[in-house]
Each structure stands twice: as structure tokens, then as C-alpha cells.
Write a protein that holds these residues in place. Structure first.
Motif, PDB file in Angstrom:
ATOM      1  N   ASP A 164     -22.370 -34.466 -27.901  1.00  0.00           N
ATOM      2  CA  ASP A 164     -21.179 -35.207 -27.487  1.00  0.00           C
ATOM      3  C   ASP A 164     -19.963 -34.287 -27.545  1.00  0.00           C
ATOM      4  O   ASP A 164     -19.408 -34.078 -28.628  1.00  0.00           O
ATOM      5  CB  ASP A 164     -20.974 -36.422 -28.393  1.00  0.00           C
ATOM      6  N   PRO A 165     -19.555 -33.700 -26.415  1.00  0.00           N
ATOM      7  CA  PRO A 165     -18.408 -32.783 -26.432  1.00  0.00           C
ATOM      8  C   PRO A 165     -17.155 -33.392 -27.055  1.00  0.00           C
ATOM      9  O   PRO A 165     -16.346 -32.664 -27.639  1.00  0.00           O
ATOM     10  CB  PRO A 165     -18.196 -32.472 -24.943  1.00  0.00           C
ATOM     11  N   ALA A 166     -17.008 -34.711 -26.942  1.00  0.00           N
ATOM     12  CA  ALA A 166     -15.822 -35.354 -27.518  1.00  0.00           C
ATOM     13  C   ALA A 166     -15.800 -35.220 -29.033  1.00  0.00           C
ATOM     14  O   ALA A 166     -14.737 -35.333 -29.662  1.00  0.00           O
ATOM     15  CB  ALA A 166     -15.772 -36.822 -27.113  1.00  0.00           C
ATOM     16  N   ALA A 167     -16.988 -35.000 -29.631  1.00  0.00           N
ATOM     17  CA  ALA A 167     -17.066 -34.884 -31.085  1.00  0.00           C
ATOM     18  C   ALA A 167     -16.655 -33.498 -31.575  1.00  0.00           C
ATOM     19  O   ALA A 167     -16.541 -33.275 -32.777  1.00  0.00           O
ATOM     20  CB  ALA A 167     -18.483 -35.213 -31.561  1.00  0.00           C
ATOM     21  N   ALA A 168     -16.452 -32.554 -30.636  1.00  0.00           N
ATOM     22  CA  ALA A 168     -16.115 -31.191 -31.045  1.00  0.00           C
ATOM     23  C   ALA A 168     -14.740 -31.124 -31.704  1.00  0.00           C
ATOM     24  O   ALA A 168     -14.531 -30.336 -32.623  1.00  0.00           O
ATOM     25  CB  ALA A 168     -16.174 -30.249 -29.844  1.00  0.00           C
ATOM     26  N   GLY A 169     -13.805 -31.944 -31.222  1.00  0.00           N
ATOM     27  CA  GLY A 169     -12.493 -32.085 -31.854  1.00  0.00           C
ATOM     28  C   GLY A 169     -11.873 -30.788 -32.327  1.00  0.00           C
ATOM     29  O   GLY A 169     -11.558 -29.897 -31.522  1.00  0.00           O
ATOM     30  N   PRO A 170     -11.683 -30.627 -33.653  1.00  0.00           N
ATOM     31  CA  PRO A 170     -11.038 -29.427 -34.186  1.00  0.00           C
ATOM     32  C   PRO A 170     -11.790 -28.135 -33.878  1.00  0.00           C
ATOM     33  O   PRO A 170     -11.181 -27.075 -33.800  1.00  0.00           O
ATOM     34  CB  PRO A 170     -10.995 -29.698 -35.694  1.00  0.00           C
ATOM     35  N   LEU A 171     -13.110 -28.205 -33.709  1.00  0.00           N
ATOM     36  CA  LEU A 171     -13.859 -26.991 -33.353  1.00  0.00           C
ATOM     37  C   LEU A 171     -13.469 -26.516 -31.959  1.00  0.00           C
ATOM     38  O   LEU A 171     -13.296 -25.320 -31.727  1.00  0.00           O
ATOM     39  CB  LEU A 171     -15.365 -27.251 -33.420  1.00  0.00           C
ATOM     40  N   ARG A 172     -13.306 -27.449 -31.039  1.00  0.00           N
ATOM     41  CA  ARG A 172     -12.845 -27.093 -29.691  1.00  0.00           C
ATOM     42  C   ARG A 172     -11.425 -26.535 -29.758  1.00  0.00           C
ATOM     43  O   ARG A 172     -11.077 -25.602 -29.017  1.00  0.00           O
ATOM     44  CB  ARG A 172     -12.877 -28.317 -28.779  1.00  0.00           C
TER      45      ARG A 172
END
Length: 211
Positions: A164-172
Motif C-alpha cells: 500500500d503506497p499510501a502507507a509509506a508516509g514518512p518513509l516516502r
């Protein structure tokens, strides 16, 4: 060794551009977000200097580094909650990017290991999604690549951010704020760019010298 940094910000296909004022007054193109080349990185951002990679401080993200006794880094992994992002940076030719070729090699390597990889279009362009077998069971991976001027950054998401790319949050956010210092020396294409612990950290980690 673990480094924790505090901070916070966001959002690019291969390299979104925004106009900036060039030295001669003409409009130049610089990325609206990173990864940035060191020549175009925005000022005023706290970053952890690991040599070829400068990692921005983002709230609740741990920077986990494995290094040898000389301080040469073997692996960089960013961790937030149940998600992780492993980072690598490699030399590339001046004329063209290498992510397309590298992505195909990753796909073939996974296939040879019995894991199928599917290509998908992500915010940085084409990426690979795979599920691999590990000692801990099946693990989802998401491979992203960003071509820059004479370098390529490869990121491998694990955990929730892999599916889930949306879960990347602070990592993104860390990936978007990453700065690459390629250096000027010639290097073979795809050679990993050198990563080192900051001097003060390496000094702390070094064993005491006996008289």
C-alpha cells in the motif's frame, strides 16, 4: 547501529520539475521534490550525511545502518512502524538512466529464485511488486528506482508500504528529500556509490587504541 531523527513534509514521477532562476537570469529546471542531486538540493534541511547519501530528518523514522569496522556502510534501512525502506545508490552514465535495465534484472533474479514480480506504475514511474519466501515466511517487496544525473537511487519497501503506497508516509518523505552526492570521479556504471558513517559516529564506534 541505529540513528533516530525528528522532523516532518511531501509528493513526483521520474522527476517533477519546477522553474527556478538560473545564474544568467534564464529559467532553469530543478526538481520539485527529490531525490535531489547535491547541486540542486534545497537549503535549510537537517540531514544525516552518509557520504553519497544525505538522509533528511523526518519525525519517527529510524535510520538503521550496518557498517564494517572501518566505517564503510554495507546497508541503510529506514524504519517507520511496521514498514521499512532499504536504500541503495549507484553510478550511472551521463547520457541515460539505468532503472529500466536494473528493473528487468531484478525481475529475472526473482524469477530464478522462484518468485514472480509484477510491474506497476508508481509515483516515481515503473516499479516492481514481488512476494518472496524468507526464513520468517512470505514477505512482500516493492522496488522503486529514480534516475538522476549520473546516479540511480533504488529503494525496496517492506511491510505495509510494500503493498500500500499510501502507507509509506514518512518513509516516502525521506525518499522525496534524499540528496545524492555523486562526486566527480569516473565510476563503472552500476557500481554502488560509497557510503560512510559520519566521522564523529565512526570515531565513537571504533575500538579504543591500546598504548
Amino acid at each position: 547501529m541505529i540513528f533516530s531523527r525528528k522532523r516532518a513534509g511531501d509528493g513526483r514521477q521520474a522527476r517533477d520539475e519546477r522553474p527556478a532562476e538560473a545564474v544568467d537570469g534564464a529559467a532553469a529546471e530543478v526538481p520539485a521534490r527529490g531525490p535531489y542531486d547535491v547541486s540542486e538540493a534545497p537549503d535549510g534541511v537537517q540531514r544525516l550525511d552518509l557520504g553519497s547519501l544525505h538522509i533528511p530528518a523526518v519525525a519517527d523514522v529510524e535510520v538503521r545502518v550496518q557498517a564494517d569496522p572501518e566505517g564503510v556502510i554495507q546497508q541503510v534501512v529506514l524504519v517507520h512502524g511496521q514498514s521499512a525502506l532499504q536504500l541503495g545508490v549507484f553510478a550511472a552514465p551521463r547520457s541515460e538512466g539505468i532503472w529500466d535495465e536494473v528493473r528487468e534484472e531484478i525481475r529475472q533474479s526473482l524469477f530464478n529464485d522462484g518468485a514472480a514480480a509484477q510491474e506497476a506504475q508508481g509515483e516515481y514511474g515503473p516499479e516492481l511488486h514481488a512476494r518472496v519466501r524468507t526464513p520468517d515466511g512470505l514477505t512482500d517487496l516493492r522496488f522503486v528506482g529514480i534516475d538522476g544525473p549520473r546516479w540511480m537511487v533504488r529503494g525496496v519497501y517492506q511491510g505495509a508500504a510494500a503493498t500500500d503506497p499510501a502507507a509509506a508516509g514518512p518513509l516516502r518523505e525521506c525518499l522525496d528529500g534524499l540528496v545524492v552526492d555523486r562526486g566527480q570521479e569516473a565510476k563503472p556504471v552500476r557500481e554502488p556509490l560509497p557510503l560512510r558513517l559520519p566521522r564523529e559516529v565512526a570515531d565513537q564506534a571504533a575500538p579504543p587504541v591500546e598504548a
